[in-house]
Design a protein around this motif. Structure first.
Motif, PDB file in Angstrom:
ATOM      1  N   ILE A  61       0.779  -1.283   0.170  1.00 34.46           N
ATOM      2  CA  ILE A  61      -0.100  -0.091   0.123  1.00 34.46           C
ATOM      3  C   ILE A  61       0.988   1.073  -0.061  1.00 34.46           C
ATOM      4  O   ILE A  61       0.713   2.240  -0.743  1.00 34.46           O
ATOM      5  N   ASN A  62       1.937   1.062   0.644  1.00 37.85           N
ATOM      6  CA  ASN A  62       2.956   2.400   0.935  1.00 37.85           C
ATOM      7  C   ASN A  62       3.959   2.647  -0.151  1.00 37.85           C
ATOM      8  O   ASN A  62       4.735   3.216  -0.021  1.00 37.85           O
ATOM      9  N   HIS A  63       3.959   1.462  -1.018  1.00 34.01           N
ATOM     10  CA  HIS A  63       5.026   1.545  -2.011  1.00 34.01           C
ATOM     11  C   HIS A  63       6.324   1.404  -1.507  1.00 34.01           C
ATOM     12  O   HIS A  63       7.260   2.277  -1.874  1.00 34.01           O
ATOM     13  N   LEU A  64       6.558   0.556  -0.532  1.00 36.10           N
ATOM     14  CA  LEU A  64       7.953   0.412   0.244  1.00 36.10           C
ATOM     15  C   LEU A  64       8.655  -0.734  -0.480  1.00 36.10           C
ATOM     16  O   LEU A  64       7.999  -1.635  -0.856  1.00 36.10           O
ATOM     17  N   GLU A  65       9.789  -0.314  -0.755  1.00 37.62           N
ATOM     18  CA  GLU A  65      10.740  -1.286  -1.377  1.00 37.62           C
ATOM     19  C   GLU A  65      11.336  -2.575  -0.305  1.00 37.62           C
ATOM     20  O   GLU A  65      11.307  -3.710  -0.574  1.00 37.62           O
ATOM     21  N   ASN A  66      11.653  -1.888   0.808  1.00 34.09           N
ATOM     22  CA  ASN A  66      12.148  -2.715   1.851  1.00 34.09           C
ATOM     23  C   ASN A  66      11.442  -2.377   3.315  1.00 34.09           C
ATOM     24  O   ASN A  66      10.611  -1.487   3.495  1.00 34.09           O
ATOM     25  N   SER A  67      11.824  -2.784   4.297  1.00 30.74           N
ATOM     26  CA  SER A  67      11.349  -2.663   5.591  1.00 30.74           C
ATOM     27  C   SER A  67      11.870  -1.440   6.259  1.00 30.74           C
ATOM     28  O   SER A  67      11.586  -1.217   7.346  1.00 30.74           O
ATOM     29  N   ASN A  68      12.421  -0.647   5.657  1.00 31.62           N
ATOM     30  CA  ASN A  68      13.067   0.553   6.385  1.00 31.62           C
ATOM     31  C   ASN A  68      12.157   1.662   6.430  1.00 31.62           C
ATOM     32  O   ASN A  68      11.647   2.001   5.262  1.00 31.62           O
ATOM     33  N   ILE A  69      11.932   2.348   7.449  1.00 28.77           N
ATOM     34  CA  ILE A  69      11.010   3.366   7.555  1.00 28.77           C
ATOM     35  C   ILE A  69      11.811   4.490   8.352  1.00 28.77           C
ATOM     36  O   ILE A  69      12.582   3.801   9.485  1.00 28.77           O
ATOM     37  N   ILE A  70      11.497   5.531   8.220  1.00 28.94           N
ATOM     38  CA  ILE A  70      12.145   6.751   8.839  1.00 28.94           C
ATOM     39  C   ILE A  70      10.969   7.398   9.768  1.00 28.94           C
ATOM     40  O   ILE A  70      10.010   7.746   9.414  1.00 28.94           O
ATOM     41  N   ALA A  71      11.805   7.879  10.794  1.00 26.74           N
ATOM     42  CA  ALA A  71      10.893   8.552  11.843  1.00 26.74           C
ATOM     43  C   ALA A  71      10.315   9.709  11.341  1.00 26.74           C
ATOM     44  O   ALA A  71      11.055  10.506  10.675  1.00 26.74           O
TER      45      ALA A  71
END
Length: 95
Positions: free
Chosen positions: A75-85
């Motif tokens: 849904i969020n078009h993320l390529e990997n599991s890294n998310i930024i605060a």
């Protein structure tokens, strides 16, 4: 010559029709139509220390957490599991 049908007991016929209508109404009123239900999404802000796994544990009420994380990434078009605060993330809320 055509035979003509004559009601001999009208009361029994009317009781039969009313009973048939009640049964039909009951069957149709108690059946539900299950269809596709669009998932409800909310937008959250990622805090320091948040991971996709912790977010999935918080918002996933049923089912496999790994599937939920896969859906979040899709849904969020993320390529990997890294998310930024500080960034926002769309989350599926199950009812």
């Amino acid at each position: 010559m055509k035979k003509r049908y004559v009601l001999k007991n009208k009361t029994r016929f009317y009781i039969f029709i009313v009973t048939l209508l009640l049964i039909t109404f009951t069957v149709f009123s108690f059946t539900k139509a299950y269809g596709y239900k669009e998932p409800r999404l909310i937008v959250i802000t990622i805090r320091s220390g948040d991971t996709l796994w912790s977010i999935a544990e918080k918002y996933n009420k049923k089912g496999d957490i790994r599937e939920y994380i896969y859906k979040l990434k899709e849904i969020n078009h993320l390529e990997n599991s890294n998310i930024i605060a500080g960034n926002t993330l769309k989350v599926i809320v199950e009812e």
